[in-house]
Design a protein around this motif. Structure first.
Motif, mmCIF file in Angstrom:
data_model
loop_
_atom_site.group_PDB
_atom_site.id
_atom_site.type_symbol
_atom_site.label_atom_id
_atom_site.label_comp_id
_atom_site.label_asym_id
_atom_site.label_seq_id
_atom_site.Cartn_x
_atom_site.Cartn_y
_atom_site.Cartn_z
ATOM 1 N N GLU A 46 -29.175 14.316 19.844
ATOM 2 C CA GLU A 46 -28.711 15.261 18.796
ATOM 3 C C GLU A 46 -28.217 16.482 19.256
ATOM 4 O O GLU A 46 -27.211 17.166 18.901
ATOM 5 C CB GLU A 46 -29.902 15.360 17.815
ATOM 6 C CG GLU A 46 -30.343 13.773 17.055
ATOM 7 C CD GLU A 46 -31.101 13.211 17.963
ATOM 8 O OE1 GLU A 46 -31.297 11.984 17.361
ATOM 9 O OE2 GLU A 46 -31.546 13.547 18.891
ATOM 10 N N GLU A 47 -28.886 17.207 20.352
ATOM 11 C CA GLU A 47 -28.668 18.374 20.812
ATOM 12 C C GLU A 47 -27.389 18.307 21.571
ATOM 13 O O GLU A 47 -26.430 19.173 21.550
ATOM 14 C CB GLU A 47 -29.772 18.713 21.863
ATOM 15 C CG GLU A 47 -30.953 19.441 21.039
ATOM 16 C CD GLU A 47 -32.176 19.621 22.058
ATOM 17 O OE1 GLU A 47 -33.187 20.176 21.757
ATOM 18 O OE2 GLU A 47 -31.992 18.884 23.343
ATOM 19 N N PHE A 48 -26.950 17.086 22.428
ATOM 20 C CA PHE A 48 -25.986 17.028 22.924
ATOM 21 C C PHE A 48 -24.783 16.876 22.045
ATOM 22 O O PHE A 48 -23.712 17.697 22.376
ATOM 23 C CB PHE A 48 -25.895 15.481 23.968
ATOM 24 C CG PHE A 48 -24.878 15.089 24.302
ATOM 25 C CD1 PHE A 48 -24.056 15.768 25.589
ATOM 26 C CD2 PHE A 48 -24.086 14.142 23.587
ATOM 27 C CE1 PHE A 48 -22.800 15.351 25.982
ATOM 28 C CE2 PHE A 48 -22.813 13.804 24.015
ATOM 29 C CZ PHE A 48 -22.234 14.319 25.179
ATOM 30 N N TYR A 49 -24.861 16.108 21.150
ATOM 31 C CA TYR A 49 -23.752 16.008 20.195
ATOM 32 C C TYR A 49 -23.252 17.567 19.468
ATOM 33 O O TYR A 49 -22.271 17.752 19.203
ATOM 34 C CB TYR A 49 -23.968 14.963 19.104
ATOM 35 C CG TYR A 49 -23.692 13.544 19.740
ATOM 36 C CD1 TYR A 49 -22.457 13.114 20.288
ATOM 37 C CD2 TYR A 49 -24.846 12.739 19.962
ATOM 38 C CE1 TYR A 49 -22.223 11.819 20.890
ATOM 39 C CE2 TYR A 49 -24.778 11.275 20.504
ATOM 40 C CZ TYR A 49 -23.400 11.204 20.955
ATOM 41 O OH TYR A 49 -23.406 9.690 21.614
ATOM 42 N N ASP A 50 -24.204 18.163 19.311
ATOM 43 C CA ASP A 50 -24.249 19.362 18.655
ATOM 44 C C ASP A 50 -23.393 20.410 19.572
ATOM 45 O O ASP A 50 -22.564 21.111 19.219
ATOM 46 C CB ASP A 50 -25.584 20.105 18.398
ATOM 47 C CG ASP A 50 -26.004 19.479 16.860
ATOM 48 O OD1 ASP A 50 -25.306 18.723 16.127
ATOM 49 O OD2 ASP A 50 -27.475 19.852 16.736
ATOM 50 N N LYS A 51 -23.727 20.338 20.861
ATOM 51 C CA LYS A 51 -23.032 21.230 21.840
ATOM 52 C C LYS A 51 -21.912 20.609 22.061
ATOM 53 O O LYS A 51 -20.806 21.430 22.210
ATOM 54 C CB LYS A 51 -24.030 21.028 23.096
ATOM 55 C CG LYS A 51 -23.721 22.167 24.085
ATOM 56 C CD LYS A 51 -24.849 22.041 25.167
ATOM 57 C CE LYS A 51 -24.434 23.209 26.092
ATOM 58 N NZ LYS A 51 -24.773 24.489 25.635
ATOM 59 N N MET A 52 -21.687 19.279 22.271
ATOM 60 C CA MET A 52 -20.205 18.926 22.608
ATOM 61 C C MET A 52 -19.117 19.197 21.280
ATOM 62 O O MET A 52 -18.105 19.488 21.670
ATOM 63 C CB MET A 52 -20.224 17.384 22.727
ATOM 64 C CG MET A 52 -18.921 16.951 23.146
ATOM 65 S SD MET A 52 -18.968 15.181 23.776
ATOM 66 C CE MET A 52 -19.182 14.219 22.070
ATOM 67 N N ARG A 53 -19.802 19.071 20.323
ATOM 68 C CA ARG A 53 -19.017 19.530 18.949
ATOM 69 C C ARG A 53 -18.352 20.936 19.129
ATOM 70 O O ARG A 53 -17.447 21.258 18.505
ATOM 71 C CB ARG A 53 -19.660 19.203 17.738
ATOM 72 C CG ARG A 53 -18.890 19.038 16.494
ATOM 73 C CD ARG A 53 -19.641 18.759 15.364
ATOM 74 N NE ARG A 53 -20.719 17.705 15.479
ATOM 75 C CZ ARG A 53 -22.121 18.025 15.391
ATOM 76 N NH1 ARG A 53 -22.466 18.998 15.303
ATOM 77 N NH2 ARG A 53 -22.809 16.993 15.530
ATOM 78 N N ALA A 54 -19.160 21.978 19.633
ATOM 79 C CA ALA A 54 -18.990 23.207 19.665
ATOM 80 C C ALA A 54 -18.083 23.662 20.801
ATOM 81 O O ALA A 54 -17.763 24.920 20.917
ATOM 82 C CB ALA A 54 -20.158 23.917 19.727
ATOM 83 N N GLN A 55 -17.797 22.575 21.614
ATOM 84 C CA GLN A 55 -17.065 23.142 23.098
ATOM 85 C C GLN A 55 -15.446 22.833 22.883
ATOM 86 O O GLN A 55 -15.142 21.716 22.266
ATOM 87 C CB GLN A 55 -17.502 22.302 24.043
ATOM 88 C CG GLN A 55 -18.912 22.424 24.543
ATOM 89 C CD GLN A 55 -19.167 23.890 24.878
ATOM 90 O OE1 GLN A 55 -18.732 24.640 25.665
ATOM 91 N NE2 GLN A 55 -20.614 24.781 24.329
#
Length: 291
Positions: A46-55
């Motif tokens: 979940e943290e990964f997808y949140d971070k990837m979405r913001a990059q």
């Protein structure tokens, strides 16, 4: 002889399954700028997808270093293990297996037996679980022969639907023009592992139609399977509700199969993108209690 089972983190096995079957894990990494995250240790899906979405830029991925693997083998040697059966995602898409082999040649007193799964995710994990469940009642050479036989399409297969083309475009797998046209047409590529590589086998206009086609492909795969213990796994990239609906649909359609649910973690999710969904098909006899 004392045998340890190791699998890399792209199997996405739960802690419960790993503990129950005494399976060790070696993590792959995702890299955002100067920050490196060990899969399932330093960052959750979940943290990964949140971070990837913001990059703006796609994160990078990397296999475990030879040094990381040497440390694991030395730890296993100290625990009294003489042999390690080590399972890894396809050597055609990652150098993880090659690094494992190199590490095995560097540690004395313990013998590494590397298995190229030619795939990733749940089929990779189920190979490791099978080995863990049979390592004490099957001669090592016989077990290795069986495991390598299981890595072909007679016993395992998988199909994935990519929700959009953004990650494929960012990763340089298709041109901006192709991606632009694809987005306009709402193309949903269906991907499959062929000879260890991820290839697009069909391009469907909507996700609903793509998943319907996947159901047909699953039926075709089941009809060709050599084993009769069919396990289907719905694997998703941060769309659990949609995955559960698809799981229920498959369970209703394929009543003789066991239907599980799993996820695409950071490394595989980097390449497929958020909202991807797929189904794996395996047909070797393995106890999946606890999945």
């Amino acid at each position: 002889m004392k045998i340890a089972i190791v699998v890399d983190s792209t199997a996405y096995l739960s802690d419960e399954i790993k503990e129950k079957n005494d399976i060790y894990t070696i993590p792959l990494n995702t890299i955002f700028g100067d920050d490196t995250y060990r899969e399932d240790i330093d960052i959750t899906p979940e943290e990964f997808y949140d971070k990837m979405r913001a990059q703006e830029e796609l994160p990078m991925t990397s296999q475990p270093s030879i040094g990381d693997y040497i440390l694991l083998l030395e730890e296993l040697y100290k625990k009294g293990y003489t042999d390690v059966i080590s399972f890894h995602l396809s050597s055609s898409i990652s150098g993880t297996l090659q690094n494992a082999v190199a590490a095995g040649q560097s540690v004395e007193g313990i013998t590494l037996h590397a298995v190229d799964s030619k795939i990733a995710c749940t089929p990779l994990g189920l190979l490791a679980v099978y080995a863990a469940q049979h390592k004490d009642d099957t001669p090592l050479e016989e077990l290795l022969e069986t495991l390598n036989r299981f890595t072909n399409k007679d016993y395992l297969d998988a199909y994935f639907v990519v929700d959009d083309l953004t990650n494929l475009k960012k990763g340089g797998r298709l041109s901006n023009a192709q991606a632009f046209v694809g987005q306009l047409l709402k193309i949903k590529p269906i991907l499959q592992f062929e000879e260890g590589k991820i290839v697009a086998i069909q391009k469907i206009r909507t996700k609903k139609k793509a998943l319907s086609k996947v159901e047909d492909l699953v039926q075709e795969a089941i009809d060709k399977q050599a084993g009769d213990n069919i396990v289907l796994t719905v694997i998703h990239a941060n769309i659990e509700d949609e995955a559960k609906e698809f799981q229920a649909k498959l369970a209703s359609k394929f009543k003789d199969a066991t239907v599980l649910i799993s996820h695409f973690g950071p490394v595989i999710g980097t390449h497929l993108g958020e909202h991807a969904i797929g189904v794996s098909i395996t047909s070797f006899d393995v106890d999946v209690t606890g999945f």
